[in-house]
Design a protein around this motif. Structure first.
Motif, PDB file in Angstrom:
ATOM      1  N   TYR A 186       1.048  -1.187   0.111  1.00 58.98           N
ATOM      2  CA  TYR A 186      -0.016   0.011  -0.032  1.00 58.98           C
ATOM      3  C   TYR A 186       0.970   1.215  -0.065  1.00 58.98           C
ATOM      4  O   TYR A 186       1.481   1.453   0.970  1.00 58.98           O
ATOM      5  CB  TYR A 186      -0.899  -0.209   1.064  1.00 58.98           C
ATOM      6  CG  TYR A 186      -1.840  -1.151   1.244  1.00 58.98           C
ATOM      7  CD1 TYR A 186      -2.776  -1.555   0.301  1.00 58.98           C
ATOM      8  CD2 TYR A 186      -1.785  -2.477   2.034  1.00 58.98           C
ATOM      9  CE1 TYR A 186      -3.580  -2.499   0.186  1.00 58.98           C
ATOM     10  CE2 TYR A 186      -2.492  -3.284   1.910  1.00 58.98           C
ATOM     11  CZ  TYR A 186      -3.457  -3.492   1.070  1.00 58.98           C
ATOM     12  OH  TYR A 186      -4.297  -4.486   0.861  1.00 58.98           O
ATOM     13  N   ASN A 187       0.979   2.082  -1.180  1.00 63.37           N
ATOM     14  CA  ASN A 187       1.756   2.746  -1.395  1.00 63.37           C
ATOM     15  C   ASN A 187       1.678   4.065  -0.259  1.00 63.37           C
ATOM     16  O   ASN A 187       2.797   4.921  -0.219  1.00 63.37           O
ATOM     17  CB  ASN A 187       1.559   3.460  -2.855  1.00 63.37           C
ATOM     18  CG  ASN A 187       2.159   2.614  -3.716  1.00 63.37           C
ATOM     19  OD1 ASN A 187       3.118   1.926  -3.418  1.00 63.37           O
ATOM     20  ND2 ASN A 187       2.132   2.773  -4.950  1.00 63.37           N
ATOM     21  N   TYR A 188       0.401   4.447   0.343  1.00 67.46           N
ATOM     22  CA  TYR A 188       0.174   5.415   1.184  1.00 67.46           C
ATOM     23  C   TYR A 188       0.823   5.068   2.582  1.00 67.46           C
ATOM     24  O   TYR A 188       0.751   5.902   3.342  1.00 67.46           O
ATOM     25  CB  TYR A 188      -1.194   5.881   1.152  1.00 67.46           C
ATOM     26  CG  TYR A 188      -2.259   4.728   1.410  1.00 67.46           C
ATOM     27  CD1 TYR A 188      -2.258   4.034   2.607  1.00 67.46           C
ATOM     28  CD2 TYR A 188      -2.478   4.145   0.578  1.00 67.46           C
ATOM     29  CE1 TYR A 188      -3.111   2.894   2.827  1.00 67.46           C
ATOM     30  CE2 TYR A 188      -3.234   2.680   0.572  1.00 67.46           C
ATOM     31  CZ  TYR A 188      -3.368   2.315   1.776  1.00 67.46           C
ATOM     32  OH  TYR A 188      -4.318   1.231   2.085  1.00 67.46           O
ATOM     33  N   MET A 189       1.328   4.009   2.873  1.00 66.05           N
ATOM     34  CA  MET A 189       1.903   3.648   4.063  1.00 66.05           C
ATOM     35  C   MET A 189       3.471   3.793   4.086  1.00 66.05           C
ATOM     36  O   MET A 189       3.856   3.753   3.108  1.00 66.05           O
ATOM     37  CB  MET A 189       1.656   2.253   4.642  1.00 66.05           C
ATOM     38  CG  MET A 189       0.166   1.952   4.693  1.00 66.05           C
ATOM     39  SD  MET A 189       0.015   0.368   5.616  1.00 66.05           S
ATOM     40  CE  MET A 189      -1.761   0.309   5.817  1.00 66.05           C
TER      41      MET A 189
END
Lengths: 254, 305
Positions: free
Chosen positions: B88-91
């Motif tokens: 998950y790129n937003y983590m």
């Protein structure tokens, strides 16, 4: 239980950090303000557009007009935006392959579905009722003392209709690896509901009534008990959609 | 004891038979190199071990338990690094490992300790950027960290080095080498130098079958065919040498490349004696005479012919 809470939290973080919640929430807040304001000032706006010498007679706006705006805007704009925002629920994870790690870490497949449904429903709940609250406060302010009938029932019906669309979207998104797939699936479902309106017999059970009879409920033209069958169908569709999404995802190769 | 046992495994997609009656096992504690050309079925096999694909026939056992498609309990023994790991790129790396740990059901304290330890191991400590900004090598390293989080008995890496630059490759191989002994590793690749560097067992996959498997030493020994490279100072010397009757009569295969000659034979000692006596007789002084080690590359090319 723990994986469910953890994965639901992850979903909420995702909606937050990818600005999806922000977009949805802002639009619903804007609608909340627009509903009473449009109803209040529509006659004045129309007047200013009229060429000189022509006069139109409009009845003075009432709180019913404000609620008419609410149901029109939420069904036409709000639900539409919500469906688009939620359309990639499952398919985006398929496309990117991000679920592989989660599943191989022992996350039960049904938890994925339940968490996705919970998170999107939470967002819908928050946005919808905030919009409702804003419209309600302004309507009370502009039209002091005026009341409408069955406001709680009527808004609850539309709220449930929204949850039903989310659950149908969940099946579509689970079925297709592309987010357009889920979107088209849901649109197809809505199209069928509209087609069913043609037959009087079936229309008595049509859950679409929960989203387009609201004004009749407020004005007292329709008694809520008449919508028992659509309500029943709506709840059944929600439950069946969640179950079938779980079954489909169990068989899905990711 | 075997960590992984595969018996008579077959998988077909439609009419296309990808895995054909495959059987092999991976002993505990080994680093198993799973070698095959692109499209030979390496990833398919790994996904079946993880229960992500349904086998058409055959059985897979991990730590003595049978793998079932769909709800796979056996995955608690396995850490998996996909060929292109997606997160998950937003983590941040730290948050992602926390998520993984919580899903696996580790305690809060274990998660915290393991996170610090593993991010240190893969060199991603003090990195607070979101995963979306990571390079491919960094993602691959985070992939190893998440795969090792729950201290799996078996680590499956699908081509972990194929897309990386030499430095990135070295980093990954070094990390894999440090877990040797603690964790059994299956490591698929088509880069043979990587296999030679860290694997002790290999299996070569070709047309959906394991055509060769065993320990590295056994295989090299079994397929031992000594060869000798001779470099001459000029082509004239080379031709004189090759035309000599003793050399022509040698039971060997010969390859020539300008001033170099490679001779192969099963009887190295006899061949060397004859080469040298022939050189003295012809009065040729070579630039170089070298006994070549059998390489995995030659072996691979030979068995997949």
């Amino acid at each position: 239980m723990r994986p469910y809470i953890v994965f639901t939290k992850k979903e909420l973080i995702e909606y937050g950090r990818t600005y999806k919640f922000f977009i949805l929430f802002t639009i619903f807040i804007a609608l909340g303000f627009m509903n009473p304001l449009t109803a209040k000032f529509m006659p004045k706006i129309l007047e200013s557009f009229m060429p000189e010498g022509i006069e139109i007679q409009l009845p003075p706006p009432s709180s019913l007009d404000s609620w008419a705006q609410f149901f029109k805007n939420v069904t036409q704009t709000g639900l539409f935006v919500a469906i688009i925002i939620f359309s990639g629920m499952m398919s985006r994870e398929y496309e990117k392959g991000t679920l592989v790690n989660m599943i191989t870490k022992g996350l039960p497949r049904q938890t994925v579905i339940l968490s996705k449904f919970t998170a999107s429903t939470l967002l819908w709940t928050l946005s919808y009722w905030t919009c409702f609250l804003i419209t309600h406060i302004y309507t009370m302010y502009f039209w002091k003392g005026e009341t409408v009938l069955e406001l709680a029932t009527s808004t609850l019906f539309l709220y449930l209709f929204g949850i039903m669309l989310i659950s149908v979207l969940l099946i579509g998104s689970t079925l297709f690896k592309n987010s357009y797939g889920g979107l088209l699936f849901t649109e197809g479902f809505i199209a069928i509901l509209f087609l069913l309106k043609l037959s009087h017999k079936i229309d008595n059970y049509n859950p679409l009534q929960l989203a387009n009879q609201n004004i009749n409920l407020l004005s007292g033209n329709l008694h809520p008990s008449k919508l028992k069958s659509p309500l029943f169908v709506c709840c059944t569709v929600i439950i069946l959609s969640i179950i079938s999404s779980i079954l489909i995802f169990d068989k899905k190769q990711i | 004891m075997n960590i992984l046992t595969i018996e008579n495994l077959s998988k077909s997609f439609g009419d296309n038979l990808v895995i054909d009656q495959m059987s092999f096992s991976v002993p505990k504690g080994s680093i198993f190199g799973f070698i095959g050309k692109n499209g030979s079925g390496k990833t398919t096999t790994m996904k079946m071990i993880l229960g992500l694909l349904k086998p058409s026939r055959g059985t897979i056992e991990v730590c003595g338990e049978r793998v079932k498609y769909g709800q796979t309990d056996t995955n608690r023994f396995i850490g998996y690094l996909p060929d292109v790991p997606e997160f998950y790129n937003y983590m941040t790396a730290y948050e992602y490992l926390k998520l993984c740990g919580e899903i696996t059901g580790l305690s809060k304290k274990t998660i915290k300790d393991r996170r610090i330890e593993l991010l240190g191991l893969v060199g991603l400590d003090h990195n607070n950027k979101r995963i979306g900004t990571f390079s491919r090598g960094m993602k691959q390293r985070l992939g190893i960290a998440q795969a090792l989080l729950h201290e799996p008995k078996l680590l499956i890496c699908d081509e972990p080095t194929s897309a990386l630059d030499p430095i990135g490759r070295k980093e990954i191989l070094d990390i894999l080498a440090t877990v040797r002994g603690k964790t059994t590793v299956i490591f698929s690749t088509h880069i043979l130098s990587d296999v030679e560097r860290i694997c002790d067992h290999i299996g070569i996959l070709h047309h959906g079958k394991i055509i060769l498997s065993g320990t590295m030493q056994e295989i090299k020994k079994y397929y031992h065919q000594d060869s000798c490279l001779i470099e001459f100072s000029n082509i004239h010397d080379r031709d004189r040498f090759l035309q000599a009757t003793t050399i022509e009569n040698l039971e060997s295969s010969t390859t020539t490349d300008r001033i170099c000659v490679i001779l192969k034979s099963q009887a190295l000692k006899r061949m060397m004696q004859e080469i040298m006596s022939e050189m003295i007789r012809l009065d040729i002084v070579p630039v170089k005479i070298e006994i070549l080690d059998p390489t995995l590359e030659n072996l691979f090319l030979e068995v997949v012919k």
